[in-house]
Design an enzyme around this catalytic site. Structure first.
Site, PDB file in Angstrom:
ATOM      1  N   GLU A 176       0.822  -1.219   0.000  1.00 29.61           N
ATOM      2  CA  GLU A 176       0.000   0.000   0.000  1.00 29.61           C
ATOM      3  C   GLU A 176       0.854   1.267   0.000  1.00 29.61           C
ATOM      4  O   GLU A 176       1.254   1.748   1.061  1.00 29.61           O
ATOM      5  CB  GLU A 176      -0.949   0.014   1.210  1.00 29.61           C
ATOM      6  CG  GLU A 176      -1.816   1.264   1.252  1.00 29.61           C
ATOM      7  CD  GLU A 176      -2.810   1.304   2.415  1.00 29.61           C
ATOM      8  OE1 GLU A 176      -2.803   0.387   3.247  1.00 29.61           O
ATOM      9  OE2 GLU A 176      -3.583   2.279   2.473  1.00 29.61           O
ATOM     10  N   LYS A 218      -2.522  -2.075  -3.084  1.00 29.87           N
ATOM     11  CA  LYS A 218      -3.580  -1.225  -2.515  1.00 29.87           C
ATOM     12  C   LYS A 218      -3.183   0.240  -2.693  1.00 29.87           C
ATOM     13  O   LYS A 218      -2.475   0.806  -1.864  1.00 29.87           O
ATOM     14  CB  LYS A 218      -3.781  -1.563  -1.030  1.00 29.87           C
ATOM     15  CG  LYS A 218      -4.769  -0.627  -0.329  1.00 29.87           C
ATOM     16  CD  LYS A 218      -5.218  -1.173   1.004  1.00 29.87           C
ATOM     17  CE  LYS A 218      -6.080  -0.173   1.757  1.00 29.87           C
ATOM     18  NZ  LYS A 218      -6.778  -0.742   2.897  1.00 29.87           N
TER      19      LYS A 218
HETATM   20  P1  13P Z   1      -9.599   4.121   4.093  1.00 31.23           P
HETATM   21  O1  13P Z   1     -10.397   3.387   3.050  1.00 31.23           O
HETATM   22  O2  13P Z   1     -10.421   4.712   5.195  1.00 31.23           O
HETATM   23  O3  13P Z   1      -8.614   5.083   3.460  1.00 31.23           O
HETATM   24  O4  13P Z   1      -8.737   3.021   4.854  1.00 31.23           O
HETATM   25  C1  13P Z   1      -8.152   2.037   4.138  1.00 31.23           C
HETATM   26  C2  13P Z   1      -6.880   1.668   4.771  1.00 31.23           C
HETATM   27  O5  13P Z   1      -6.710   0.565   5.213  1.00 31.23           O
HETATM   28  C3  13P Z   1      -5.823   2.680   4.794  1.00 31.23           C
HETATM   29  O6  13P Z   1      -4.614   2.096   5.169  1.00 31.23           O
END
Ligand code: 13P
Length: 339
Positions: A176, A218
């Site tokens: 991510e 992600k």
């Molecule tokens: P949000 O969808 O609230 O941005 O959170 C997703 C997430 O896991 C961020 O690390």
């Protein structure tokens, strides 16, 4: 081992399902509970996560749930560990393993995510507790003269080392690299920063010998900053997001699961749907935190009498996002099937 990683990654996003991010740290969940005037005790946190994980039919739209360290050690009222509850519904249990973003030395205004020390041992324990995928979030900030290449590369390197350790442990890494949407930048600047971030992220993943077939990405959507006076519509978000990902993300990745990053619930669904109407070689799905939980949390309001209605609100939101992951959502449909 490799085949198991591939199968797990594909199962999470199969049939247009997505991920529930319920891995708020103790500090973050306190902020969410403060908004409904509820004390953030361990038992309240357990009750809330129980509500989400046992919601009827959520498994039709949710293929994986990301938990926090405390959560994966908790159980339902009848003593069944959460990881077991999820796995028995065909939902893959996941765990957040980074220890948070800290100020990066020498890079004012920028963050580096920590948590590599001791990670091998923690992953082994999490696998025993039932986790089959993990999450590590890097934070890239847009501002005056930032992000720097020093920040992007340090975060990409940490993500790659985390991902390699996960795969060694038989855990699918969710990679991510989040470009924040809180600034006042245009969508074109987000396109540029997201492109640079993805370029270095995949460079490092390949250098560190991460097998892309056993990982999920992600990312943020390519979107206007919250403070930008000109907010690009869903069609433009979709066009630039897919163009950016086609350029920088190998087709070997079994799924791209977007974060919501501060979009409203319906916005996040609408944008995901538009992205799928353009489409690409990978499943394009969701891994939402706030955009899956906001209305459900407000409906629950900390009251046991509201559990069933909050579960219905959550399952509905999840269903709308699964439809969006198929490119089959519409605002009309949302109203027709509203709970
Ligand atoms: P949000 O969808 O609230 O941005 O959170 C997703 C997430 O896991 C961020 O690390």
């Amino acid at each position: 081992m490799a085949q198991e990683l591939y199968d797990t990654a594909r199962a999470i996003v199969a049939d247009h399902r997505g991920i529930l991010a319920a891995d708020e740290s103790t500090g973050t969940i306190k902020k969410r509970f403060d908004a409904i005037g509820l004390d953030s005790t361990e038992d309240n946190r357990r009750h809330y996560r129980q509500l989400l994980f046992t919601a009827p039919d959520m498994e039709n739209s949710i293929g994986g749930v990301i938990m926090y360290d405390e959560t994966i050690r908790q159980a339902t009222d009848d003593g069944t560990p959460f990881a077991e509850v999820l796995a028995s519904k065909g939902v893959v249990p996941g765990i957040k393993v980074d220890t948070g973003a800290q100020d990066q030395a020498g890079f004012p205004g920028e963050k580096i995510t920590e948590g590599l020390d001791g990670l091998r041992g923690r992953l082994e324990e999490y696998r025993e507790l039932g986790a089959r995928f993990a999450k590590w979030r890097a934070v890239i900030t847009i501002g005056d003269g930032i992000p720097s290449v020093g920040c992007i590369r340090a975060n990409a390197h940490a993500l790659a080392r985390y991902a390699a350790l996960c795969q060694e442990a038989g855990i699918v890494p969710i990679v991510e690299p989040e470009v924040l949407m809180d600034a006042d930048n245009t969508i074109e600047r987000c396109f540029d920063v997201t492109s640079r971030t993805l370029k270095w992220t995949f460079h490092e993943l390949l250098v560190q010998r991460v097998d892309l077939r056993g990982a999920l990405l992600k990312p943020n959507m390519v979107i206007s900053g919250k403070g930008c006076s000109e907010q690009a519509p869903a069609s433009r978000i979709a066009e630039l997001t897919v163009e950016c990902f086609l350029t920088h993300v190998p087709a070997a990745i079994p799924g791209i699961v977007f974060l919501s990053g501060g979009q409203s619930e319906v916005e996040a669904t609408d944008n995901l749907n538009a992205i799928n109407q353009v489409g690409g070689p990978w499943p394009l799905s969701f891994s939402y935190g706030r955009a899956l939980q906001q209305a459900a949390l407000a409906t629950w309001n900390g009251d046991a009498a509201n559990v069933e209605s909050a579960q219905a609100v959550f399952a509905h939101r999840a269903r709308m996002n699964a439809l969006a992951a198929a490119g089959e959502w519409s605002a009309e449909l949302e109203e027709q099937v509203a709970v």
